[in-house]
Motif scaffolding. Structure first.
Motif, PDB file in Angstrom:
ATOM      1  N   THR A 223      33.143 -11.645 -11.416  1.00  0.00           N
ATOM      2  CA  THR A 223      32.203 -12.759 -11.365  1.00  0.00           C
ATOM      3  C   THR A 223      32.836 -14.006 -11.981  1.00  0.00           C
ATOM      4  N   ARG A 224      32.448 -15.154 -11.461  1.00  0.00           N
ATOM      5  CA  ARG A 224      32.967 -16.435 -11.948  1.00  0.00           C
ATOM      6  C   ARG A 224      31.821 -17.286 -12.491  1.00  0.00           C
ATOM      7  N   ASP A 225      32.005 -17.780 -13.722  1.00  0.00           N
ATOM      8  CA  ASP A 225      31.030 -18.671 -14.336  1.00  0.00           C
ATOM      9  C   ASP A 225      31.339 -20.091 -13.880  1.00  0.00           C
ATOM     10  N   ALA A 226      30.562 -20.582 -12.933  1.00  0.00           N
ATOM     11  CA  ALA A 226      30.828 -21.899 -12.351  1.00  0.00           C
ATOM     12  C   ALA A 226      30.730 -23.025 -13.372  1.00  0.00           C
ATOM     13  N   ALA A 241      45.452 -10.365  -2.457  1.00  0.00           N
ATOM     14  CA  ALA A 241      44.756 -10.152  -1.189  1.00  0.00           C
ATOM     15  C   ALA A 241      44.260 -11.450  -0.577  1.00  0.00           C
ATOM     16  N   GLY A 242      44.540 -12.582  -1.207  1.00  0.00           N
ATOM     17  CA  GLY A 242      44.143 -13.865  -0.650  1.00  0.00           C
ATOM     18  C   GLY A 242      42.654 -14.140  -0.688  1.00  0.00           C
ATOM     19  N   VAL A 243      41.925 -13.500  -1.601  1.00  0.00           N
ATOM     20  CA  VAL A 243      40.484 -13.725  -1.708  1.00  0.00           C
ATOM     21  C   VAL A 243      40.242 -15.080  -2.384  1.00  0.00           C
ATOM     22  N   PRO A 244      39.353 -15.915  -1.842  1.00  0.00           N
ATOM     23  CA  PRO A 244      39.069 -17.225  -2.448  1.00  0.00           C
ATOM     24  C   PRO A 244      38.203 -17.100  -3.703  1.00  0.00           C
ATOM     25  N   VAL A 245      38.791 -16.601  -4.760  1.00  0.00           N
ATOM     26  CA  VAL A 245      38.055 -16.370  -6.004  1.00  0.00           C
ATOM     27  C   VAL A 245      37.488 -17.672  -6.556  1.00  0.00           C
ATOM     28  N   ASP A 246      38.225 -18.769  -6.408  1.00  0.00           N
ATOM     29  CA  ASP A 246      37.831 -20.041  -7.016  1.00  0.00           C
ATOM     30  C   ASP A 246      36.587 -20.657  -6.393  1.00  0.00           C
ATOM     31  N   THR A 247      36.143 -20.142  -5.265  1.00  0.00           N
ATOM     32  CA  THR A 247      34.927 -20.669  -4.633  1.00  0.00           C
ATOM     33  C   THR A 247      33.815 -19.626  -4.578  1.00  0.00           C
ATOM     34  N   SER A 248      33.998 -18.508  -5.241  1.00  0.00           N
ATOM     35  CA  SER A 248      33.011 -17.424  -5.221  1.00  0.00           C
ATOM     36  C   SER A 248      32.337 -17.306  -6.587  1.00  0.00           C
TER      37      SER A 248
END
Length: 328
Positions: A223-226, A241-248
């Motif tokens: 989880t990301r705390d925006a 895996a190239g997952v866009p973590v920074d926008t999730s």
């Protein structure tokens, strides 16, 4: 004060330790096969862990278990490992792929090599989705043929055929005496993995496709705390895996292996974390949890006689002689 090493080192330690265990399994299995083929007189029991390399047979026996309630007597350890890996995926994302799978270890090393060589490239989001289609098509084929078309009687006919009793030996021969075509394909995948990280896992592995689907409905995710995110993008660049973590906000992509490389790359403490429902977990929980789950199910299966096959040794030896044309 003791400080844990970063996620990348914790993951590598688990991968390396499990790889050493598999080397021991391979040596013991080679001794077992040498006995079964009449090359050694001393009997060496087959290590059950080797059956983890028979996922198709395990899928068949899992279908039979659901239909009949009967456990696989030929490759019981393979069925136990299959169930354990599915539980891992549901509870701890694709932690098996990211921490235990030997192909995952090789892919990790190739990804790091490609990064150092400066040739590592991630496909764009649209192309990445297209590239995952082959593994889902293959998975769909297995599900249709085994899960839908094959009945319990057909599965049992295969299960108790002489070939199935020696399927693991066939697998060993495949790895020890690969054809030119096999070597060319493996070489191509290795070179391709230097450019596109985890090429096999992301494009072709049906096992990984199944685990990804299970992970999507599981309780655990990064989880990301925006509010504390600084938008540096390091997490997305670190993701193999190239997952866009920074926008999730909650990383629930099927390709997420739970490797926690993104957590280690984040410069803001607490911005990225592993969470199961409402509970926050340390970054090592996925890898250690997968290993612990595998060990626990191994012990439970051993206690209830669901790990070692009951096939008499001399019968197993006769099957080897029959299938491999050794006479007798």
């Amino acid at each position: 004060m003791f400080r844990l090493p970063p996620p990348s080192r914790c993951r590598l330690a688990i991968q390396a330790g499990f790889a050493l265990f598999l080397v021991w399994v391979a040596v013991r299995f080679h001794e077992h096969v040498s006995w079964a083929m009449g090359q050694m007189s001393a009997y060496t029991p087959k290590p059950g862990a080797v059956e983890g390399f028979l996922p198709i047979a395990a899928f068949m026996s899992f279908k039979r278990l659901l239909v009949t309630g009967e456990y696989d007597p030929v490759h019981p350890a393979g069925l136990t490992i299959f169930i354990a890996i599915m539980l891992m995926a549901w509870l701890l994302r694709k932690g098996f792929c990211g921490h235990l799978c030997p192909v995952g270890l090789a892919s990790s090393l190739l990804e790091k090599a490609g990064r150092r060589l400066g040739i590592r490239r991630q496909p764009g989001p649209r192309l990445a989705r297209v590239l995952t289609l082959p593994k889902y098509i293959v998975l769909g084929g297995f599900v249709w043929f085994i899960g839908v078309r094959m009945g319990a009687g057909e599965i049992e006919a295969f299960m108790f055929a002489p070939y199935n009793f020696v399927a693991d030996t066939k697998m060993l021969h495949f790895f020890m005496s690969p054809s030119t075509t096999t070597l060319a394909v493996v070489a191509g995948l290795m070179v391709g993995s230097l450019v596109m990280p985890f090429l096999w896992c992301r494009v072709l592995c049906p096992y990984g496709a199944l685990l990804g689907l299970l992970a999507k409905v599981g309780p655990t995710a990064i989880t990301r705390d925006a509010t504390s995110c600084v938008g540096c993008g390091r997490c997305a660049r670190a993701c193999p895996a190239g997952v866009p973590v920074d926008t999730s906000t909650r990383v629930n992509a099927a390709e997420c292996m739970g490797c926690t490389e993104c957590v280690g790359a984040c410069p803001v403490t607490g911005c990225l974390s592993v969470r199961t429902l409402r509970w926050r977990l340390p970054h090592w929980a996925i890898g250690v949890g997968c290993l612990a789950l595998l060990v626990v199910l191994r012990l439970v299966a051993g206690h209830y006689g669901l790990w070692d096959a009951t096939t008499p040794p001399e019968m197993l030896r006769r099957f080897h002689m029959m299938v491999f044309g050794m006479g007798g």
